[in-house]
Scaffold this motif. Structure first.
Motif, PDB file in Angstrom:
ATOM      1  N   PHE A   5      81.589 -16.770 117.277  1.00 10.81           N
ATOM      2  CA  PHE A   5      81.680 -16.593 115.823  1.00 10.81           C
ATOM      3  C   PHE A   5      83.063 -16.079 115.462  1.00 10.81           C
ATOM      4  N   GLY A   6      83.569 -16.543 114.349  1.00  8.19           N
ATOM      5  CA  GLY A   6      84.861 -16.050 113.865  1.00  8.19           C
ATOM      6  C   GLY A   6      86.023 -16.755 114.528  1.00  8.19           C
ATOM      7  N   VAL A   7      87.237 -16.285 114.215  1.00  9.15           N
ATOM      8  CA  VAL A   7      88.446 -16.868 114.776  1.00  9.15           C
ATOM      9  C   VAL A   7      88.840 -16.017 115.970  1.00  9.15           C
ATOM     10  N   VAL A  15      96.370 -12.384 108.517  1.00  7.98           N
ATOM     11  CA  VAL A  15      94.971 -12.113 108.864  1.00  7.98           C
ATOM     12  C   VAL A  15      94.282 -13.464 109.003  1.00  7.98           C
ATOM     13  N   LEU A  16      94.039 -13.858 110.237  1.00  7.59           N
ATOM     14  CA  LEU A  16      93.545 -15.207 110.488  1.00  7.59           C
ATOM     15  C   LEU A  16      92.248 -15.512 109.751  1.00  7.59           C
ATOM     16  N   GLN A  17      92.229 -16.623 109.082  1.00  2.31           N
ATOM     17  CA  GLN A  17      91.026 -17.069 108.385  1.00  2.31           C
ATOM     18  C   GLN A  17      90.409 -18.289 109.048  1.00  2.31           C
ATOM     19  N   LEU A  54      95.613 -14.819 105.732  1.00  2.00           N
ATOM     20  CA  LEU A  54      96.051 -14.052 104.579  1.00  2.00           C
ATOM     21  C   LEU A  54      97.386 -13.423 104.944  1.00  2.00           C
ATOM     22  N   ASN A  85      96.989 -16.617  91.224  1.00  4.38           N
ATOM     23  CA  ASN A  85      96.692 -15.371  90.512  1.00  4.38           C
ATOM     24  C   ASN A  85      95.232 -14.954  90.619  1.00  4.38           C
ATOM     25  N   THR A  86      94.459 -15.652  91.449  1.00  2.00           N
ATOM     26  CA  THR A  86      93.061 -15.257  91.635  1.00  2.00           C
ATOM     27  C   THR A  86      92.719 -15.074  93.110  1.00  2.00           C
ATOM     28  N   ASP A  87      93.731 -15.034  93.974  1.00  2.00           N
ATOM     29  CA  ASP A  87      93.436 -14.904  95.403  1.00  2.00           C
ATOM     30  C   ASP A  87      94.602 -14.209  96.092  1.00  2.00           C
ATOM     31  N   TYR A  88      94.365 -13.794  97.323  1.00  2.00           N
ATOM     32  CA  TYR A  88      95.426 -13.187  98.104  1.00  2.00           C
ATOM     33  C   TYR A  88      96.424 -14.262  98.531  1.00  2.00           C
ATOM     34  N   ARG A  90      98.385 -16.561 100.799  1.00  4.70           N
ATOM     35  CA  ARG A  90      97.933 -17.213 102.024  1.00  4.70           C
ATOM     36  C   ARG A  90      99.068 -17.932 102.714  1.00  4.70           C
TER      37      ARG A  90
END
Lengths: 107, 130
Positions: A5-7, A15-17, A54, A85-88, A90
């Motif tokens: 699970f996850g990266v 911050v790996l997504q 991120l 303007n609505t997200d971190y 990337r």
């Protein structure tokens, strides 16, 4: 059955997504007189990996430099930073390695 | 986390709506004709680290301004406080207890009914924070 699970890969690209690795092959086809392919010969393989994260002020090498993403050590063919303007903020980085080619990074 | 946010919002709105009170739950003991604002919030993860653990949250905050329909027939008292709530959320840049990164939406509802005799207007905002 062991699931993952996850990266699991780590690296300096924020911050790996997500991380994806892709292998593609170039293949030569031989066709018969009726147009059907009778033989296929693979002659080159490309490994490509893309990491999205991120942005956390990690230093990024930039296009043309060498980087390891997952199991692929290659040259960065694409590096993009996205701000909305609505997200971190990337960052997305793609590296590519063809066969066993000797790679020379931009200096 | 939501209790921290609710406390901070109540503190801010109490100043903005002075002398009208702001609570975390509807106060049934308030006298007939009183106006009050009730703050509630729900949080959900917005961003995650590589392992899938939340590192940032999106919190929806509701401030519901309630007045009695008989003493506030026109809704002017209710609307005045709802406007103050709206302006408070719109101008929000920080909150104690959290690292506020953005206010991504502020909205105001139509009038709705609470119990038999009370009218309510809900002002909502969405916060992105760590």
């Amino acid at each position: 059955m062991a699931l993952s699970f996850g990266v699991t890969s780590t690296g300096g690209y924020g911050v790996l997504q997500s991380l994806s690795e892709t292998e593609t092959a170039e293949i030569a086809d031989a066709r018969g007189a009726d147009g059907l392919i009778t033989d296929q010969q693979a002659y080159s393989k490309t490994a490509e990996a893309t990491a999205e994260g991120l942005f956390n002020s990690d230093t990024l090498g930039g296009a043309g430099t060498s980087l390891t993403i997952g199991s692929v050590t290659g040259l960065i063919t694409n590096q993009s930073i996205t701000e909305t303007n609505t997200d971190y903020k990337r960052v997305s980085v793609t590296v590519q390695k063809k066969d066993s080619a000797t790679q020379v990074a931009l200096s | 986390m939501t209790s921290t946010i609710i406390s901070s919002i109540i503190s801010g709105l109490t100043s903005a709506l002075t002398p009208n009170p702001v609570y975390a739950t509807f106060d049934q003991t308030k006298p007939f004709g009183a106006v009050q604002t009730v703050v509630s919030a729900t949080s959900e993860p917005f961003s995650f680290d590589a392992a899938g653990t939340p590192i940032a949250w999106q919190t929806g905050v509701n401030a519901t301004v309630v007045t009695h329909q008989h003493t506030d027939k026109s809704g002017s008292v209710r609307n005045a406080d709802a406007t103050k709530c709206f302006n408070y959320f719109k101008a929000l840049t920080s909150l104690s207890g959290i690292t506020l990164q953005a206010v991504t939406s502020v909205s105001q509802s139509e009038v709705s009914q609470v119990d038999e005799n009370y009218g309510a207007v809900t002002v909502s905002c969405t916060l992105i924070h760590q």
